[in-house]
Motif scaffolding. Structure first.
Motif, short mmCIF file in Angstrom:
data_model
loop_
_atom_site.label_atom_id
_atom_site.label_comp_id
_atom_site.label_asym_id
_atom_site.label_seq_id
_atom_site.Cartn_x
_atom_site.Cartn_y
_atom_site.Cartn_z
N LEU A 376 13.04 -24.84 0.09
CA LEU A 376 13.52 -25.19 1.30
C LEU A 376 12.25 -25.34 2.30
N GLY A 377 10.92 -24.97 1.75
CA GLY A 377 9.85 -25.01 2.85
C GLY A 377 9.97 -24.05 4.06
N ILE A 378 10.44 -22.76 3.42
CA ILE A 378 10.36 -21.65 4.57
C ILE A 378 9.32 -20.64 4.24
N MET A 379 8.33 -20.41 5.11
CA MET A 379 7.27 -19.55 4.93
C MET A 379 7.79 -17.99 4.89
N ILE A 380 7.27 -17.24 4.17
CA ILE A 380 7.34 -15.70 4.25
C ILE A 380 6.43 -15.00 4.60
N TRP A 381 6.58 -14.35 5.74
CA TRP A 381 5.70 -13.29 6.06
C TRP A 381 6.20 -11.96 5.30
N GLN A 382 5.33 -11.23 4.64
CA GLN A 382 6.05 -10.11 3.80
C GLN A 382 5.35 -9.07 4.00
N ASP A 383 6.00 -7.87 4.42
CA ASP A 383 5.48 -6.81 4.56
C ASP A 383 5.74 -5.84 3.24
N PHE A 384 4.79 -4.98 2.99
CA PHE A 384 5.18 -3.89 1.80
C PHE A 384 6.00 -2.96 2.67
N MET A 385 6.59 -2.20 1.63
CA MET A 385 7.58 -1.61 2.15
C MET A 385 6.95 -0.07 2.57
N PHE A 386 6.41 -0.30 3.59
CA PHE A 386 5.83 1.01 4.69
C PHE A 386 5.90 0.83 5.93
N SER A 387 6.73 1.74 6.48
CA SER A 387 7.30 1.50 8.09
C SER A 387 7.13 2.77 8.66
N ASN A 388 6.30 3.10 9.92
CA ASN A 388 6.47 4.01 10.78
C ASN A 388 6.00 5.62 10.26
N MET A 389 5.95 5.84 9.11
CA MET A 389 5.77 7.03 8.54
C MET A 389 4.23 7.32 8.23
N ASP A 390 3.82 8.69 8.01
CA ASP A 390 2.50 9.02 7.51
C ASP A 390 2.67 9.38 6.11
N TYR A 391 2.39 8.14 5.10
CA TYR A 391 2.74 8.21 3.71
C TYR A 391 1.82 8.99 3.28
N PRO A 392 1.96 9.64 2.13
CA PRO A 392 0.97 10.70 1.32
C PRO A 392 0.05 9.89 0.29
N LEU A 393 -0.70 8.86 0.78
CA LEU A 393 -1.63 8.11 0.16
C LEU A 393 -2.69 8.70 -0.46
#
Length: 840
Positions: A376-393
């Motif tokens: 369809l010609g729709i571009m995607i802005w793709q976040d990785f699934m991390f949001s708002n939190m202090d992840y234990p990386l």
């Protein structure tokens, strides 16, 4: 690790029938043999799907009635495995803490909802029962772990940062209470006796004017066969690849195909999203087979970030990226059928949207989603699934899990030209900065180094940004790089703030509690439950955690500003009128803001509305409600986002300016018409000007220059009574032809008096192909005309009609209604008129 791409002779059998599930207390049974000691009542399970989806299928689902995170759920299915050279079980997605057993043997443990899994079943017993245990998330969250460096208000349970699962269903302020648990994506058997794909690395890129397909694939060849030839086909081109034996029965094939001057993939607003087929022909000593790799397209994607800008360029052309943030079309089962998904994407395209954002508290979408966006010609802005939190990386196991998650997702979408932007996370930099924490905590090594390195190796043809928002002295600064803009909206700033803030790219913006149509309201409110007042309504109105207001309050503020009414009194005295003004007010605000950002001279190069579609019926953020019915705001945005559009801006004492936008690949030659009306029917001035809008460009014209004399177009000088109350502009490409675009301006505001008769008529007639059209004609100005046509969706709605003008609409059937009966209601009319059916 095997991939999802398989040659044509590899059999794929979905395991989607014969499933049953049962709910038990946490840890009441830890193996299938333990279940036999319990008295259980197994229920039919829908797979792929969630426990909530199975409840819905059996008619017992109710929002908020079950906390799916409190229980263990067991699924089971009897299976007979084939006896081929290789047999694999494939699990595309398990939410969230899952253990799979073949008979009583543990064959898989998964703690990441965003990963897929392959289990080699070749040498296991062929007949048995597949069990999947989903452990209670609540029990896991009770385990003591190190505290985060900061806390988020997005979710109640801070320990969710340790678990790789969606936050959907767990965000109390705005997500329906339906946590996803179960095999939400497909389970399948893969088997064959010739060839199996172990790894794939296939990317498409544009090298100046040449398209390049880079290929590196690892294959396992069965039996005594030897791979003798591998040919990559891309469109009409082909190239023999290099073959290297790298182990017992393992071969690596690699090489490139070059295509001179290929047709380019464009976002649909700017051109054709051209795609080609890519496949690999494999020849061995005893067989030949074809590995279908899918479709791809060639385009370049760059970003200009000079002086704080964030301008996306596709094929070296600046693109004004506009659209919305995507939400799953099936919040209950998380396994929406392709028809529903495609219909929503088509609605986005028809609304002029050329970009959708998958944001970090959702989930990665299905392969079908990205393929449809490619088409369809729709571009995607793709976040990785991390949001708002202090992840234990810094935890080694957690880090390894998310790296595998990223590798899997990016690899399975490598050929998708629709993905333009990868974003590390949503709101983490903003969250830490707003808490007053030091700059060192805003962005850790994973988002600063690990992720961009992965993207560079797997998708070098895309843009990477570490967080949304980010850039500037503070990451949420509006006039630098990426922002989340709610000045017009949640912060109740005047509409002029959209210009004053100097927004560069709003990856989120314009969140409003958009009122749905009456049919949707009647579907979730019972008799006697009034909109806005009743708790059943309020429970579905989005709000920010900890705030003393909700988004109904925000919408009411702008309704008061636009229409000069007391919304509280209006709710008490005339709920129908209140809802009508409410529907229009959020649409007007969105359209004006988007127009401001698209005008000539604007600093803004992107606007993604918060959201495209509601998660459940109600006055949610969506432009489309959860029943797939477009709201008024959808149609306002559709006109504002059109590839060919007019925008009228009020420049104060400098009068009105008209901005003509042409994003198409063809020049537009035509005539710009300007009309000025006093009251609602008296034309005071008409002026016109020939114009040329070059392809993929925009121009600005001053109303005073077109008219040739002073009439105080913006009513800024105010020398006496106003000369006009309504201004319209349109572009005609041919004499007597319908205008290709139109814009309105109201120097004295939107508070028009309701009239008994506007001279409006609406006639529906059947076309030769059996479809229907609706012709409207009005004598006097008709404001924000609302169409209510049972069983049909109109090509436009909530639009203005200038005095003595007509409009033709196309009606699309949504049900089995034979004729389009319904009503037409202008906002400035006391009552509706009925649609007449033209005689055949």
């Amino acid at each position: 690790m095997p991939t999802m791409i398989q040659p044509t002779d590899c059999k794929q059998t979905p395991v989607d029938s014969g499933w049953a599930y049962v709910s038990i207390s946490p840890n009441q049974a830890t193996t299938p043999s333990c279940l036999s000691d319990l008295s259980l009542s197994w229920q039919h399970a829908v797979v792929p799907g969630t426990v909530a989806g199975s409840h819905q299928a059996s008619g017992v689902f109710k929002f908020g009635e079950t906390n799916y995170d409190e229980h263990d759920y067991w699924y089971r299915c009897e299976i007979t495995l084939p006896t081929d050279e290789f047999v694999y079980l494939y699990f595309a997605g398990l939410a969230t803490l899952a253990e799979a057993f073949w008979n009583d043997e543990l064959i898989l443990s998964s703690d990441n909802m965003f990963q897929s899994h392959w289990v080699d079943m070749t040498h296991r017993i062929k007949t048995g029962v597949l069990h999947i245990r989903f452990r209670a998330l609540k029990t896991e969250l009770a385990i003591k772990r190190p505290r985060p460096r900061w806390k988020t208000r997005l979710v109640d349970q801070q320990q969710l940062r340790w678990l790789r699962t969606t936050l959907l269903g767990r965000i109390a302020p705005w997500s329906p209470p339906v946590a996803p648990v179960g095999p939400f994506r497909r389970v399948a058997i893969y088997n064959g006796d010739k060839i199996f794909v172990e790894e794939t690395q296939v990317t498409a890129r544009l090298d100046n004017s040449r398209g390049v397909i880079d290929t590196a694939i690892v294959l396992r060849i069965m039996g005594d066969n030897v791979l003798t030839k591998a040919t990559l086909r891309a469109g009409s081109e082909s190239q023999n690849l290099q073959i290297n034996a790298i182990g017992d029965h393992l071969f690596r094939v690699e090489g490139d195909v070059y295509i001179e001057n290929p047709p380019l993939w464009w976002p649909h607003t700017h051109g054709n999203p051209s795609l080609i087929d890519v496949s690999l022909v494999l020849e061995a000593t005893d067989f030949t087979t074809v590995l279908e790799l899918g479709k791809t397209g060639f385009r370049s994607v760059d970003v200009d970030q000079q002086q704080g800008s964030f301008t996306v360029l596709v094929n070296k052309t600046p693109i004004f990226c506009r659209g919305a943030c995507w939400t799953p079309t099936d919040i209950i089962a998380l396994s929406a059928d392709s028809r529903s998904m495609r219909a929503t994407l088509l609605a986005a395209k028809e609304a002029g949207m050329n970009m959708l954002r998958i944001f970090g508290s959702m989930l990665y979408e299905s392969d079908e989603f990205y393929k449809t966006c490619d088409e369809l010609g729709i571009m995607i802005w793709q976040d990785f699934m991390f949001s708002n939190m202090d992840y234990p990386l810094t935890d080694a196991n957690f880090l390894a899990s998310v790296v595998e998650e990223v590798n899997q997702f990016v690899s399975r979408t490598q050929l998708s030209p629709c993905i333009a932007v990868f974003c590390g996370n949503s709101d983490i930099e903003q969250q830490t900065a707003m808490l007053g924490l030091s700059k060192e905590l805003w962005r850790d090594f994973f988002f600063a180094q690990t992720l961009p390195d992965l993207i560079k190796s797997l998708r070098p043809d895309t843009i990477y940004c570490p967080s949304s928002p980010s850039g500037g002295d503070l990451p949420f600064q509006l006039d630098a790089s990426i922002s989340h803009y709610y000045g017009v909206g949640a912060y109740m700033r005047p509409l002029s703030d959209a210009r004053l803030s100097g927004v560069r790219f709003a990856a989120e913006c314009l969140g409003f509690a958009n009122v749905p149509e009456e049919s949707t309201i009647n579907g979730f409110l019972k008799d006697g439950e009034a909109p806005v007042h009743h708790p059943a309504w309020k429970s579905r109105v989005p709000r920010d955690g900890g705030a003393g207001w909700d988004f109904d309050d925000i919408r009411d503020h702008y309704t008061r500003e636009l229409f000069s009414v007391d919304t509280t009194k209006l709710r008490y005295s005339d709920m129908t009128r209140y809802l009508a003004l409410s529907r229009v007010s959020s649409g007007e605000v969105m359209a004006r803001t988007i127009g401001e950002w698209r005008r000539v001279g604007s600093s803004c190069q992107g606007a993604l509305i918060w959201w495209l579609r509601d998660l459940w019926p109600g006055a949610g953020w969506g432009l489309i409600d959860a029943n797939d019915i477009p709201k008024a705001a959808y149609f306002y945005c559709k006109r504002a986002m059109a590839p060919v559009a007019l925008v009228i801006t009020d420049e104060g004492l400098n009068g009105l300016e008209i901005h003509a936008i042409n994003e198409t690949s063809q020049d537009i030659h035509g005539v710009l018409n300007l009309y000025f009306y006093r009251d609602d029917s008296v034309r005071t001035t008409h002026a016109e000007s020939e114009l040329l809008i070059p392809a993929r460009n925009k121009i600005k014209l001053k109303a005073d220059a077109i008219i040739g004399h002073f009439i105080d177009t913006a009513y800024a000088y105010r020398f006496g009574p106003p000369n006009h109350h309504i201004v319209t502009a349109n572009i005609q490409c041919h004499p007597n032809a319908a205008a290709i675009c139109e814009a309105f301006s109201f120097p004295l505001g939107l508070a028009f008096r309701q009239e008994r008769d506007l001279g409006l008529r609406a006639i529906a007639s059947q076309r030769p192909d059996g479809s229907w059209q609706l012709d409207l004609h009005t004598i006097r100005f008709a404001q924000s005309i609302a169409l209510d046509i049972k069983g049909y969706l109109s090509s436009d709605n909530y639009f203005h009609l200038a005095p003595a003008s007509s409009k033709r609409l196309i009606l699309t059937p949504t049900s089995g209604e034979s004729k389009p009966f319904g009503s037409v209601t202008p906002l400035n009319a006391i009552s509706s008129i009925k649609i007449q059916i033209a005689p055949t």
